[in-house]
Scaffold this motif. Structure first.
Motif, PDB file in Angstrom:
ATOM      1  N   LEU A 280       0.830  -0.788   0.058  1.00 15.21           N
ATOM      2  CA  LEU A 280      -0.020   0.164  -0.045  1.00 15.21           C
ATOM      3  C   LEU A 280       1.194   1.449   0.072  1.00 15.21           C
ATOM      4  CD1 LEU A 280      -2.789  -1.190   2.452  1.00 15.21           C
ATOM      5  CD2 LEU A 280      -3.186  -1.315   0.108  1.00 15.21           C
ATOM      6  N   SER A 281       2.143   1.479   0.626  1.00 15.48           N
ATOM      7  CA  SER A 281       3.135   2.518   0.459  1.00 15.48           C
ATOM      8  C   SER A 281       3.445   2.585  -0.430  1.00 15.48           C
ATOM      9  CB  SER A 281       4.298   2.373   1.874  1.00 15.48           C
ATOM     10  OG  SER A 281       3.498   2.138   2.641  1.00 15.48           O
ATOM     11  N   ILE A 282       3.807   1.433  -1.631  1.00 16.28           N
ATOM     12  CA  ILE A 282       4.422   1.895  -2.851  1.00 16.28           C
ATOM     13  C   ILE A 282       3.001   1.793  -3.453  1.00 16.28           C
ATOM     14  CG2 ILE A 282       4.787   0.314  -4.877  1.00 16.28           C
ATOM     15  CD1 ILE A 282       6.557  -1.675  -3.064  1.00 16.28           C
ATOM     16  N   LEU A 283       2.207   1.329  -3.666  1.00 18.27           N
ATOM     17  CA  LEU A 283       0.542   2.007  -4.189  1.00 18.27           C
ATOM     18  C   LEU A 283       0.771   3.622  -3.781  1.00 18.27           C
ATOM     19  CD1 LEU A 283      -1.843  -0.765  -4.095  1.00 18.27           C
ATOM     20  CD2 LEU A 283      -0.079  -0.066  -6.331  1.00 18.27           C
ATOM     21  N   GLY A 284       0.391   4.550  -3.008  1.00 21.16           N
ATOM     22  CA  GLY A 284      -0.048   5.534  -2.150  1.00 21.16           C
ATOM     23  C   GLY A 284       1.716   6.588  -2.752  1.00 21.16           C
ATOM     24  N   PHE A 285       2.828   5.991  -2.944  1.00 19.71           N
ATOM     25  CA  PHE A 285       3.714   6.622  -2.760  1.00 19.71           C
ATOM     26  C   PHE A 285       3.577   6.933  -5.142  1.00 19.71           C
ATOM     27  CE2 PHE A 285       7.423   6.452  -5.663  1.00 19.71           C
ATOM     28  CZ  PHE A 285       8.795   8.318  -5.359  1.00 19.71           C
ATOM     29  N   CYS A 286       3.037   6.278  -5.740  1.00 21.11           N
ATOM     30  CA  CYS A 286       3.513   6.001  -6.878  1.00 21.11           C
ATOM     31  C   CYS A 286       1.933   6.965  -7.359  1.00 21.11           C
ATOM     32  CB  CYS A 286       2.847   4.655  -7.879  1.00 21.11           C
ATOM     33  SG  CYS A 286       4.033   3.493  -7.495  1.00 21.11           S
ATOM     34  N   ALA A 287       1.019   7.285  -6.631  1.00 21.65           N
ATOM     35  CA  ALA A 287      -0.229   8.142  -6.980  1.00 21.65           C
ATOM     36  C   ALA A 287       0.474   8.947  -6.454  1.00 21.65           C
ATOM     37  CB  ALA A 287      -1.304   7.247  -5.833  1.00 21.65           C
ATOM     38  N   ILE A 288       1.093   9.744  -5.486  1.00 30.05           N
ATOM     39  CA  ILE A 288       1.122  11.600  -4.894  1.00 30.05           C
ATOM     40  C   ILE A 288       2.662  11.562  -5.441  1.00 30.05           C
ATOM     41  CG2 ILE A 288      -0.360  10.849  -2.302  1.00 30.05           C
ATOM     42  CD1 ILE A 288       2.400  11.250  -1.644  1.00 30.05           C
ATOM     43  N   LEU A 289       3.045  10.904  -6.238  1.00 27.33           N
ATOM     44  CA  LEU A 289       4.581  11.966  -6.373  1.00 27.33           C
ATOM     45  C   LEU A 289       4.163  12.222  -7.864  1.00 27.33           C
ATOM     46  CD1 LEU A 289       6.844  11.278  -7.020  1.00 27.33           C
ATOM     47  CD2 LEU A 289       7.515   9.635  -8.634  1.00 27.33           C
ATOM     48  N   PRO A 290       2.927  12.486  -8.446  1.00 23.52           N
ATOM     49  CA  PRO A 290       2.854  13.133  -9.878  1.00 23.52           C
ATOM     50  C   PRO A 290       1.982  14.426  -9.313  1.00 23.52           C
ATOM     51  CG  PRO A 290       1.724  11.411 -10.177  1.00 23.52           C
ATOM     52  CD  PRO A 290       2.243  10.825  -8.895  1.00 23.52           C
ATOM     53  N   VAL A 291       1.169  14.308  -7.912  1.00 22.91           N
ATOM     54  CA  VAL A 291       0.650  15.117  -7.701  1.00 22.91           C
ATOM     55  C   VAL A 291       1.749  16.227  -6.753  1.00 22.91           C
ATOM     56  CG1 VAL A 291      -1.216  16.203  -5.798  1.00 22.91           C
ATOM     57  CG2 VAL A 291      -1.283  14.359  -7.290  1.00 22.91           C
ATOM     58  N   SER A 292       3.103  16.207  -5.888  1.00 25.42           N
ATOM     59  CA  SER A 292       3.931  16.426  -5.638  1.00 25.42           C
ATOM     60  C   SER A 292       4.919  17.544  -6.172  1.00 25.42           C
ATOM     61  CB  SER A 292       5.049  15.450  -4.612  1.00 25.42           C
ATOM     62  OG  SER A 292       5.820  15.551  -3.693  1.00 25.42           O
ATOM     63  N   LEU A 293       5.306  16.330  -7.271  1.00 22.72           N
ATOM     64  CA  LEU A 293       5.702  17.398  -8.373  1.00 22.72           C
ATOM     65  C   LEU A 293       5.105  18.258  -9.342  1.00 22.72           C
ATOM     66  CD1 LEU A 293       7.129  14.180 -10.155  1.00 22.72           C
ATOM     67  CD2 LEU A 293       8.192  15.906  -8.502  1.00 22.72           C
ATOM     68  N   ALA A 294       3.251  18.417  -9.216  1.00 25.23           N
ATOM     69  CA  ALA A 294       3.425  19.464  -9.736  1.00 25.23           C
ATOM     70  C   ALA A 294       2.877  20.570  -8.874  1.00 25.23           C
ATOM     71  CB  ALA A 294       1.518  18.723 -10.178  1.00 25.23           C
ATOM     72  N   LEU A 295       2.425  20.308  -7.802  1.00 28.38           N
ATOM     73  CA  LEU A 295       2.414  21.473  -6.041  1.00 28.38           C
ATOM     74  C   LEU A 295       3.965  22.186  -6.375  1.00 28.38           C
ATOM     75  CD1 LEU A 295      -0.267  19.724  -4.544  1.00 28.38           C
ATOM     76  CD2 LEU A 295      -0.181  22.037  -6.340  1.00 28.38           C
ATOM     77  N   GLU A 296       4.851  20.874  -5.873  1.00 26.74           N
ATOM     78  CA  GLU A 296       6.124  21.057  -5.518  1.00 26.74           C
ATOM     79  C   GLU A 296       7.018  20.752  -5.987  1.00 26.74           C
ATOM     80  OE1 GLU A 296       4.303  21.150  -0.837  1.00 26.74           O
ATOM     81  OE2 GLU A 296       6.256  19.418  -1.101  1.00 26.74           O
ATOM     82  N   GLY A 297       7.245  21.200  -7.774  1.00 26.36           N
ATOM     83  CA  GLY A 297       8.605  20.762  -7.984  1.00 26.36           C
ATOM     84  C   GLY A 297       9.745  21.350  -7.774  1.00 26.36           C
ATOM     85  N   PRO A 298      10.794  20.450  -8.470  1.00 31.65           N
ATOM     86  CA  PRO A 298      12.556  20.707  -8.723  1.00 31.65           C
ATOM     87  C   PRO A 298      12.396  22.201  -8.098  1.00 31.65           C
ATOM     88  CG  PRO A 298      11.734  19.203 -10.194  1.00 31.65           C
ATOM     89  CD  PRO A 298      10.323  19.581  -9.994  1.00 31.65           C
ATOM     90  N   ALA A 299      12.142  23.048  -9.350  1.00 32.52           N
ATOM     91  CA  ALA A 299      12.268  24.654  -8.944  1.00 32.52           C
ATOM     92  C   ALA A 299      11.897  25.103  -7.296  1.00 32.52           C
ATOM     93  CB  ALA A 299      11.697  25.530  -9.751  1.00 32.52           C
TER      94      ALA A 299
END
Length: 397
Positions: A280-299
């Motif tokens: 479930l942690s792996i699935l959760g990570f895959c789910a929020i990674l795109p959101v995290s990158l969109a809201l708090e990207g590398p910049a």
């Protein structure tokens, strides 16, 4: 309800509060953040690989228990449909439980404090939450690859069934992290204690599943306590309030989802509590990674990192904080599995309440949080109400 309809309705219900926030412990086998194991739903033969994959099986029915009580995710559910293992001697068991609960409390408290320190130095809650979910990857992959722990075997269809639970797990975690970052740890735990309210509400509205009147009555202190605590919370912010409440909503939705959709289904092999949490942690990570990158990207992350360095933090110190936070998050959940697997429902309710009190008091002492008498009273009433609800639900189940 069967199929995807309950899942879609639960996700829609949970997302109402959750999207508003994030847009810009019983008998053998109770577990925490992951909650109860697959052994609750499948025969031992399936777990060791000798049964046909995908065969439906209800351990609850086989043991003559009420359907829906074999729930791998709900720490408040009283049943665990798996034959009990031979009990160790009383003294050994007492010592073992004492050590496990001490570790659980200590690691959980340390995680909350460590997470707050991370967010104080590096105020990027989505990034921090995503990292903490990722941190379990190398740990479990090492165990699986070396044979120290059996590797779970699940089909693509099972992954699809578990994906909503993984998403809700991630939502519960990131909601708590956001609330921690914007307010006091003590207040966030008061908000998370409202989970029974949302569980009762979702069950009644979406599944016409009603509880006895005494159980509903036990929700009144929770609502009253949160109201008092919110009125006199000196660090109150609406974003912290909505995020903390969203965490409670998604946690309640995840617990109900497992009962209404997953209970009685065969999902794979070697899905022990620890392995289920890893999946479930792996699935959760895959789910929020795109959101995290969109809201708090590398910049944004780079700018926040530079600001932390300018404020006097060093790169090794920041990396150490992130590593400790990720490790503590994952490991305290695994220890909690072991601790809660050996206690009865009432014991679980009491120990979970004590854990919340310990975390609240520790955070107040460490961060010197100012709390008003009325705020303290509201917090105490809320936590006591959560305990009362658990006891009432156990009595009138």
């Amino acid at each position: 309800p069967k199929g995807s309809s309950p899942t879609l309705r639960l996700m829609a219900a949970a997302s109402v509060l959750f999207s508003a926030a994030y847009a810009p412990a019983h008998r053998i086998g109770a577990v925490p953040a992951l909650r109860r194991p697959l052994a609750a739903r499948v025969p031992p033969a399936l777990l060791d690989g000798s049964a046909e994959d995908g065969a439906a099986f209800s351990a609850a029915a086989q043991l003559g228990r009420e359907p829906g009580t074999c729930d791998p995710y709900d720490p408040k559910s009283a049943e665990y449909c798996s034959p009990p293992e031979p009990a160790p001697s009383s003294l050994k068991r007492t010592i073992r439980l004492g050590v496990l609960f001490f570790l659980w409390y200590s690691l959980n408290t340390a995680y909350n404090i460590g997470n707050k320190l991370v967010l104080t130095a590096f105020p990027m809650p989505w990034t921090a939450a995503t990292w903490e979910l990722f941190f379990g990857f190398p740990y479990v992959f090492l165990l699986w690859s070396t044979g120290l722990r059996k590797t779970p075997k699940i089909s693509l269809e099972s992954i699809k069934l578990l994906a909503p639970s993984g998403i809700l797990l991630a939502g519960t975690h990131v909601g708590g992290v956001i609330s921690f970052g914007l307010g006091a740890i003590s207040f966030t735990h008061v908000l998370k204690a409202t989970e029974p309210v949302w569980s009762a509400l979702i069950s009644a509205l979406f599944f016409r599943d009603f509880l006895p009147l005494p159980v509903y009555a036990s929700l009144v202190p929770i609502i009253a306590g949160v109201s008092l605590a919110s009125l006199k919370e000196l660090t109150f912010s609406w974003m912290s309030f909505i995020a903390g409440t969203g965490s409670a909503v998604t946690s309640a939705a995840k617990a109900i989802l497992s009962k209404k959709v997953l209970d009685g289904k065969s999902l794979g092999e070697n899905l022990t509590p620890a392995n289920m949490f890893a999946v479930l942690s792996i699935l959760g990570f895959c789910a929020i990674l795109p959101v995290s990158l969109a809201l708090e990207g590398p910049a944004k992350a780079s700018a926040a990192w530079s600001a932390a360095l300018a404020a006097g933090y060093t790169t090794p110190y920041l990396l150490k904080l992130l590593a400790c936070s990720g490790f503590l998050y994952y490991i305290y959940n695994e220890v909690a599995f072991l601790a809660l697997a050996e206690v009865a429902p009432v014991t679980h309710a009491v120990t979970n309440t004590v854990k919340r009190v310990v975390i609240i008091l520790a955070s107040i002492l460490v961060f010197k949080t100012t709390i008003t008498p009325l705020g303290a009273a509201g917090s105490a009433i809320t936590v006591a109400g959560a305990l009362l609800y658990a006891l009432a639900k156990n009595k009138y189940k």
